[in-house]
Scaffold this motif. Structure first.
Motif, PDB file in Angstrom:
ATOM      1  N   ARG A 146       0.839  -1.208   0.000  1.00 45.59           N
ATOM      2  CA  ARG A 146       0.000   0.000   0.000  1.00 45.59           C
ATOM      3  C   ARG A 146       0.871   1.252   0.000  1.00 45.59           C
ATOM      4  O   ARG A 146       1.548   1.555   0.973  1.00 45.59           O
ATOM      5  N   VAL A 147       0.860   1.991  -1.105  1.00 40.00           N
ATOM      6  CA  VAL A 147       1.603   3.242  -1.202  1.00 40.00           C
ATOM      7  C   VAL A 147       0.826   4.336  -0.473  1.00 40.00           C
ATOM      8  O   VAL A 147      -0.381   4.495  -0.675  1.00 40.00           O
ATOM      9  N   LEU A 148       1.514   5.090   0.367  1.00 38.20           N
ATOM     10  CA  LEU A 148       0.861   6.097   1.190  1.00 38.20           C
ATOM     11  C   LEU A 148       0.775   7.433   0.439  1.00 38.20           C
ATOM     12  O   LEU A 148       1.790   7.923  -0.062  1.00 38.20           O
ATOM     13  N   PRO A 149      -0.402   8.043   0.377  1.00 35.26           N
ATOM     14  CA  PRO A 149      -0.574   9.327  -0.323  1.00 35.26           C
ATOM     15  C   PRO A 149      -0.167  10.506   0.562  1.00 35.26           C
ATOM     16  O   PRO A 149      -0.998  11.321   0.974  1.00 35.26           O
ATOM     17  N   LEU A 150       1.122  10.613   0.860  1.00 32.02           N
ATOM     18  CA  LEU A 150       1.596  11.610   1.807  1.00 32.02           C
ATOM     19  C   LEU A 150       1.834  12.963   1.143  1.00 32.02           C
ATOM     20  O   LEU A 150       2.261  13.034  -0.006  1.00 32.02           O
ATOM     21  N   THR A 151       1.589  14.017   1.899  1.00 31.69           N
ATOM     22  CA  THR A 151       1.998  15.345   1.448  1.00 31.69           C
ATOM     23  C   THR A 151       3.515  15.439   1.626  1.00 31.69           C
ATOM     24  O   THR A 151       4.146  14.597   2.271  1.00 31.69           O
ATOM     25  N   ALA A 152       4.118  16.498   1.074  1.00 34.16           N
ATOM     26  CA  ALA A 152       5.563  16.677   1.180  1.00 34.16           C
ATOM     27  C   ALA A 152       6.000  16.743   2.639  1.00 34.16           C
ATOM     28  O   ALA A 152       6.996  16.133   3.040  1.00 34.16           O
ATOM     29  N   THR A 153       5.261  17.466   3.457  1.00 37.05           N
ATOM     30  CA  THR A 153       5.635  17.616   4.860  1.00 37.05           C
ATOM     31  C   THR A 153       5.413  16.330   5.643  1.00 37.05           C
ATOM     32  O   THR A 153       6.216  15.976   6.513  1.00 37.05           O
ATOM     33  N   LEU A 201      -0.915   6.181   7.702  1.00 32.23           N
ATOM     34  CA  LEU A 201      -0.174   4.965   8.036  1.00 32.23           C
ATOM     35  C   LEU A 201      -1.120   3.845   8.439  1.00 32.23           C
ATOM     36  O   LEU A 201      -0.929   2.684   8.069  1.00 32.23           O
ATOM     37  N   ASP A 202      -2.162   4.200   9.216  1.00 31.69           N
ATOM     38  CA  ASP A 202      -3.127   3.213   9.722  1.00 31.69           C
ATOM     39  C   ASP A 202      -2.412   2.074  10.431  1.00 31.69           C
ATOM     40  O   ASP A 202      -2.712   0.903  10.232  1.00 31.69           O
ATOM     41  N   LEU A 203      -1.443   2.438  11.271  1.00 35.36           N
ATOM     42  CA  LEU A 203      -0.691   1.470  12.070  1.00 35.36           C
ATOM     43  C   LEU A 203      -0.770   1.906  13.536  1.00 35.36           C
ATOM     44  O   LEU A 203       0.092   2.634  14.026  1.00 35.36           O
TER      45      LEU A 203
END
Length: 222
Positions: A146-153, A201-203
């Motif tokens: 699962r690739v995480l859709p993270l913002t730059a920060t 993350l859902d961890l």
């Protein structure tokens, strides 16, 4: 460094451009959100006003974040909690309320660019903690497949914590590394980004809050 100033107020735009140029950077100004969406690829940092004549700045931010990870700093007169939180959650790297001290603005610009350089410096480029993998070169993080859709920060925050896995990273260290100021009057930017990161993350229990000190990721999570 090339900066895009998205500002419809002529006086404010002139002051921002003069400050940026005095610091040795190049600046281009547009006054409409649609123009920013057309030319953003040419720039290293974007300074974004929210009160634009054609589009709401938050809509511009949302659209930019669909296509670029370029550092974006919001400069606006909106100081209500909802706008601040929404702007940061939509992917802004920083949020400054007008009137902005130009010295502080330049320091924030240096901080976000230094942070980008930090995550591309000479170090172990692929980090893993349990099922989490962080690729610093590609700026991609994944949990399993699962690739995480993270913002730059959010990505930079995660990379910092993972690089110090097993140790506590203080709030001051995070603020200094990501925003260039360990003693911000308000650190709600960190709280908002941390909340977003944990949700993606859902961890549960992965990022541990060390009360009154900072945060820790276990080097070998259970």
């Amino acid at each position: 460094m090339e900066l895009l100033i998205v500002e419809d107020d002529d006086a404010m735009a002139s002051a921002l451009e003069a400050a940026v140029v005095s610091a040795g950077h190049k600046a281009t100004r547009v006054s409409r959100g649609t123009d920013a969406l057309l030319v953003h690829r040419k720039f290293d940092v974007i300074l974004l006003d929210l009160g634009l004549p054609d589009l709401d700045g938050l809509d511009v931010l949302r659209k930019l974040r669909q296509v670029t990870q370029c550092p974006i700093l919001i400069l606006t007169a909106r100081d209500d909690e909802r706008s601040v939180v929404l702007g940061l959650r939509l992917g802004a790297d920083d949020y400054l309320v007008k009137p902005v001290k130009l010295v502080e603005l330049l320091a924030r610009i240096e901080a976000v660019t230094r942070r980008m350089a930090w995550t591309t410096g000479a170090q172990d480029r692929n980090l893993t903690v349990g099922t989490l993998a962080v690729d610093l070169d590609r700026r991609v993080a994944s949990v399993g497949s699962r690739v995480l859709p993270l913002t730059a920060t959010e990505f930079d925050l995660l990379a910092l914590l993972v690089q110090h896995a097993g140790s506590v990273v203080t709030r001051e260290q995070i603020l200094d590394a990501l925003w260039g100021d360990a003693f911000l009057a308000s650190s709600r930017s960190l709280d908002v980004h941390l909340t977003g990161l944990r949700a993606k993350l859902d961890l549960p229990g992965f990022i541990i809050n060390v009360r009154g000190v900072g945060y820790r990721i276990e080097s070998e999570p259970a």
